[in-house]
Design an enzyme around this catalytic site. Structure first.
Site, short mmCIF file in Angstrom:
data_model
loop_
_atom_site.label_atom_id
_atom_site.label_comp_id
_atom_site.label_asym_id
_atom_site.label_seq_id
_atom_site.Cartn_x
_atom_site.Cartn_y
_atom_site.Cartn_z
N GLU A 89 35.22 73.60 59.85
CA GLU A 89 36.46 74.35 59.91
C GLU A 89 36.45 75.21 61.17
O GLU A 89 35.72 76.20 61.25
CB GLU A 89 36.62 75.24 58.68
CG GLU A 89 37.91 76.05 58.72
CD GLU A 89 37.86 77.33 57.90
OE1 GLU A 89 38.93 77.78 57.46
OE2 GLU A 89 36.76 77.89 57.72
N ASP B 247 32.63 75.49 56.09
CA ASP B 247 33.47 76.67 56.20
C ASP B 247 33.08 77.52 57.41
O ASP B 247 31.92 77.57 57.80
CB ASP B 247 33.32 77.49 54.91
CG ASP B 247 34.24 78.68 54.85
OD1 ASP B 247 35.46 78.48 54.88
OD2 ASP B 247 33.73 79.82 54.78
#
Length: 695
Positions: A330, A296
């Protein structure tokens, strides 16, 4: 099955951390790298919204109503009851789509509820971690996670964790009661003795100045309650000097790296203690059996962190017997120049391909195929000694931006449900038939549409109690309150068929991809895919609302091309290698050559380009001109002029033949020699060299 080599697959020429060049070699012909995970097919699932296998853990063992436990299945922003037990019970459903890897949203223990009064929501999504060592009790236990992994493995599927290194839950407050970002130019960091210092001078090293929470930061960290001082696990996360303490990010410039992400406590990832601590945390989950990580907020962490963290994870997994452990970050930016920095300079194996999402969305909405081809021409930005664009996970929508049907009609309705369905099917075909690892977002296979991003795109697969989801029709039928696990649905079957096609014809997963046709108005986009046996597949995707008859160049003259998808008719190439195919509207077809690529009588001509363009981030384009319409693999090398050995830069298997050498660390005036070794379909090689000066 994931793990088999693809077109031109090759072992690493020498051990090297991901994203690093291989030094001290001599120029030889090599083949374009394929990591085993290039054949993965992901199913991305939010555990809380998938299946409730154990209602007894719905509140996570916390009493006191939704403001304490976070559980309220009628509210889109709270826990709904999905858990690991439910996922385990539904593995056959997931496997039935041809899934090879399950990607779970973060599963660690979260702060159950946070947010300003009247605007609270729950950590059902998993991104507000307080304990990185424990599965959130709303989802289950560590033992249940291990059982899920083992059950998935028994069915031939991997399990990937969505992990976070950028931040924790919002626990730290500021004594000043101000949360606007404070730039380093306004208030720099000070060590415990009051000396001003720049943290960038220490990033990537094993030393860091001592800090005092009362005097070292522009905003003074504090805690609302005594319990908050010790709520995080491992214990080092409770030290407020392990955070940037500069206020909230606006996601631009400096504060993109240093600011609190929507108020979440932003870790001081330049500190070696944070690098080491995060490494310890995630090694333990590798030990449990996790097969890979989606990371993330990757772009909100400094590059030096990834240069240390990524090799450590890969090396630890390999030591545990998992040579195929894979990670992707990401990087929420569709620009390949930005995304590729993290797999080349940043040492990660890959980045989640936001560029594909945008290009695919534009294409299936009726955009010019030439734009899609232009997107793929940027793939060379990802090529280095041990990674390339073939490993990028591709997707059409997700839990943050929303689902593809919503995105296609964002800003005003354009397509009715019947039209949306055809365009979603077209996007699925494009994703499964072109390079990259396809990611199916849970519920897409049941035709979920969504009414927005974030919470509006996080539907329940089980019979929902949330009014927003209950009133929403799908692409496949009217609104209804019911379980959504129909393995006979049109989209489920399409995905299963496309998965089976990739399984049977690995060229469609990791074969070399060559742009063939890309008109400037709606119509057919075409590529060739070439497998390890040098058999060519012709993939044609038509985004027009009428059938299109097109002629596409191939490598083979007067050969038969048999249909393998979307057509029943074989076609033959003409004397120049052109095949003519009629592609139905909003559809895709695939044909396979009956014989291997035609051999040429002479080796290909090659010469190095005489211009050396630079990217904005300090990478130099190193390119070569090669005889046209030849299946050639070009391997590039670099060395300082006069040095005896070379550095491998990477291998490109499609035109334009090029790599992008990171020269940011080289001084202006440095003389560099570059060499390319090309090998054709017959194994013949040619070499060319050139010298330039770094400017």
């Amino acid at each position: 099955m994931a793990g088999a080599p693809g077109a031109g697959a090759v072992e690493h020429p020498a051990p090297a951390p991901s994203g690093q060049v291989v030094k001290g070699v001599q120029p030889t012909a090599r083949t374009s790298l394929r990591e085993a995970p290039t054949r993965e097919r992901f199913y991305f699932v939010m555990a809380d919204r998938f299946a409730n296998g154990k209602p007894g853990n719905d509140t996570g063992g916390i009493s006191g109503g939704r403001q304490k436990s976070g559980y309220d299945p009628t509210h889109k922003g709270f826990f709904h009851g999905g858990d690991l037990a439910g996922l385990t019970q539904k593995l056959d459903y997931i496997k039935g789509m041809g899934t090879t890897a399950i990607w779970l949203t973060p599963s660690f223990k979260n702060r159950p509820v946070q947010g300003p009064a009247g605007q609270e929501s729950a950590g059902y999504h998993g991104y507000w971690v307080t304990d990185f060592t424990r599965i959130d009790p709303h989802f289950g236990t560590n033992d249940e996670m291990k059982a899920l992994i083992e059950a998935a493995h028994a069915k031939g599927m991997k399990v990937y964790f969505d992990i976070i290194t950028n931040h924790t839950a919002d626990v730290i407050k500021y004594e000043e009661n101000r949360y606007a970002y404070v730039p380093k130019s306004t208030k720099p960091y000070r060590d415990a003795s009051g000396r001003v210092f720049d943290d960038r001078d220490y990033a990537g090293t094993s030393v860091f100045p001592d800090l005092d929470p009362a005097t070292s930061f522009p905003l003074t960290p504090t805690f609302e309650t005594p319990a908050d001082r010790t709520v995080k696990v491992p214990a080092w996360l409770n030290d407020p000097t392990m955070y940037h303490n500069r206020g909230d990010t606006t996601f631009e410039g400096e504060n993109s790296l240093y600011g609190d992400f929507f108020g979440l406590d932003d870790l001081f990832t330049e500190r070696p203690e944070v690098v080491e601590g995060m490494g310890d945390i995630y090694e333990a989950w590798i030990d449990l059996g996790i097969d890979g990580f989606r990371i993330d907020t990757t772009r909100h962490v400094n590059m030096e962190f990834w240069q240390q963290f990524s090799p450590r994870m890969l090396e630890h997994a390999a030591a545990k017997g998992n040579d195929d452990f894979f990670m992707f970050g990401e990087v929420a930016d569709p620009d390949p120049l930005e995304m590729s920095r993290y797999s080349t300079r940043g040492s990660l194996p890959a980045a989640l391909d936001f560029g594909f999402q945008k290009a695919a969305q534009d294409f299936v909405a009726g955009g010019a195929p030439s734009s899609l081809a232009g997107f793929y021409r940027n793939d060379d930005l990802y090529t280095d000694a041990d990674s390339n664009a073939y490993s990028l996970p591709t997707f059409t929508g997700n839990h943050d931006m929303g689902r593809l049907p919503f995105l296609l009609n964002q800003g005003g309705a354009k397509f009715d449900h019947a039209q949306l369905l055809k365009r979603v099917e077209l996007a699925n075909a494009l994703m499964f038939l072109t390079r990259g690892q396809p990611v199916v977002y849970y519920g897409d296979e049941q035709g979920f549409i969504g009414t927005g991003n974030d919470q509006a795109a996080r539907h329940d697969m089980f019979a929902t109690k949330t009014e927003l989801y209950a009133k929403e029709p799908t692409l496949l039928g009217p609104a209804a309150v019911k379980d959504r696990f129909d393995p006979t649905s049109r989209l489920y079957r399409q995905i299963a068929d496309l998965s089976a096609l990739r399984e049977k014809h690995p060229a469609l997963a990791d074969g070399a991809q060559i742009n063939r046709l890309a008109p400037k108005k709606a119509g057919v986009f075409a590529v060739s895919r070439v497998d390890a046996d040098q058999r060519e597949y012709v993939v044609l995707v038509n985004n027009a609302t009428t059938a299109k008859k097109v002629t596409v160049q191939t490598y083979n003259a007067r050969d038969r091309f048999d249909p393998v998808y979307g057509s029943r008719d074989a076609v033959r190439s003409d004397a120049a290698g052109g095949v003519t195919v009629t592609v139905p509207p909003l559809s895709a077809t695939v044909h396979r050559a009956a014989t291997k690529i035609d051999r040429h009588r002479t080796a290909p001509a090659v010469r190095m380009a005489t211009t050396w363009p630079m990217t904005s981030d300090g990478r130099m384009q190193v390119s070569a001109k090669v005889s046209p319409n030849r299946f050639v693999q070009a391997t590039f090398y670099a060395r300082r002029a006069g040095q005896p050995t070379w550095t491998l830069l990477g291998t490109d298997d499609n035109s334009p033949y090029q790599v992008f050498h990171d020269t940011s660390s080289l001084r202006t005036g440095t003389r560099m020699e570059y060499r390319v070794v090309v090998r054709d379909e017959s194994g013949r090689t040619r070499t060319a060299s050139a010298v330039t000066t770094i400017r």
